[in-house]
Design an enzyme around this catalytic site. Structure first.
Site, PDB file in Angstrom:
ATOM      1  N   GLU A 118      64.543  72.871  38.275  1.00 10.45           N
ATOM      2  CA  GLU A 118      63.335  72.128  38.606  1.00 10.45           C
ATOM      3  C   GLU A 118      63.625  70.634  38.556  1.00 10.45           C
ATOM      4  O   GLU A 118      64.458  70.172  37.766  1.00 10.45           O
ATOM      5  CB  GLU A 118      62.192  72.488  37.653  1.00 10.45           C
ATOM      6  CG  GLU A 118      61.694  73.922  37.826  1.00 10.45           C
ATOM      7  CD  GLU A 118      60.375  74.171  37.092  1.00 10.45           C
ATOM      8  OE1 GLU A 118      59.869  73.222  36.443  1.00 10.45           O
ATOM      9  OE2 GLU A 118      59.864  75.300  37.166  1.00 10.45           O
ATOM     10  N   ASP A 135      50.474  88.477  47.192  1.00  9.36           N
ATOM     11  CA  ASP A 135      50.110  87.639  46.052  1.00  9.36           C
ATOM     12  C   ASP A 135      50.280  86.165  46.393  1.00  9.36           C
ATOM     13  O   ASP A 135      49.472  85.324  45.975  1.00  9.36           O
ATOM     14  CB  ASP A 135      50.989  88.011  44.849  1.00  9.36           C
ATOM     15  CG  ASP A 135      50.402  87.516  43.532  1.00  9.36           C
ATOM     16  OD1 ASP A 135      49.158  87.528  43.392  1.00  9.36           O
ATOM     17  OD2 ASP A 135      51.181  87.132  42.645  1.00  9.36           O
TER      18      ASP A 135
END
Length: 210
Positions: free
Chosen positions: A122, A147
């Site tokens: 990240e 989803d």
């Protein structure tokens, strides 16, 4: 005084030396030919490998297209966005999260949900960092796709309109930028990467409800 042309002296090279030179030339030609043969074989192997890789990528795209178009009708997520995100987030379905747990989009699990802990990269405070996160686990890839569409259509538990601009977008470039500004990913190059994938594989051809 008249110029007298000098006669060239004839070189008397022993027969053994001539034979050696001839053998060396033949050997050199054979080596060059063998090298060219190896190079041709290597290039053919690379070409076949690239063709096989492209075929696998096209198969991945074609497998997702029908359901991505269904999700577009039901939830308003452009198929090009669904497919390009799946490609980018899962490395064409090859990441551990995708291959073992059918999570194509890197969707994280809340504290109340069961999930799988994995390390990921990240972009935090201006640099890439390896962090551990809990990610949702799905029964198959299509459950992951549904989803993902629900997340974009209904937002997060703390902000139901978080991805409203993504759903409202009518072209892939606007939608890709909206994903970035809505906080879907920490990667500062996320938008450009999605757009590059869409353009390279012409994914916007699927952005129809027909």
């Amino acid at each position: 005084m008249p110029y007298k042309r000098r006669r060239r002296r004839k070189l008397n090279i022993p027969a053994g030396v001539l034979a050696l030179i001839a053998a060396l030339v033949v050997g050199l030609v054979a080596v060059v030919g063998q090298y060219e043969h190896i190079q041709d074989a290597r290039e053919a192997s690379i070409s076949e490998s690239n063709a096989a890789l492209l075929q696998r990528k096209q198969a991945f795209i074609h497998r997702l297209v029908p359901y991505a178009k269904t999700l577009y009708v039901n939830y308003g997520v452009l198929p090009s966005i669904t497919i390009s995100q799946a490609i980018l987030e899962s490395d064409w379905g090859n990441s551990k999260l995708a291959s073992d747990y059918h999570n194509l989009f890197g969707v994280k699990a809340s504290t109340a949900e069961s999930g799988q802990e994995l390390t990921t990269q990240e972009f935090v405070n201006g640099q890439w960092q390896t962090v551990t996160g809990r990610f949702r686990v799905y029964s198959d890839d299509y459950a992951s796709m549904r989803d993902h569409a629900l997340l974009l259509a209904h937002g997060t538990s703390w902000n139901h309109n978080q991805y409203a601009t993504v759903i409202a977008a009518r072209d892939y470039q606007t939608a890709a930028r909206a994903l970035q500004t809505s906080g879907y990913a920490t990667d500062p190059g996320y938008t450009s990467k999605l757009i590059a994938i869409i353009q390279k594989y012409k994914l916007n051809q699927y952005d129809t409800k027909e």
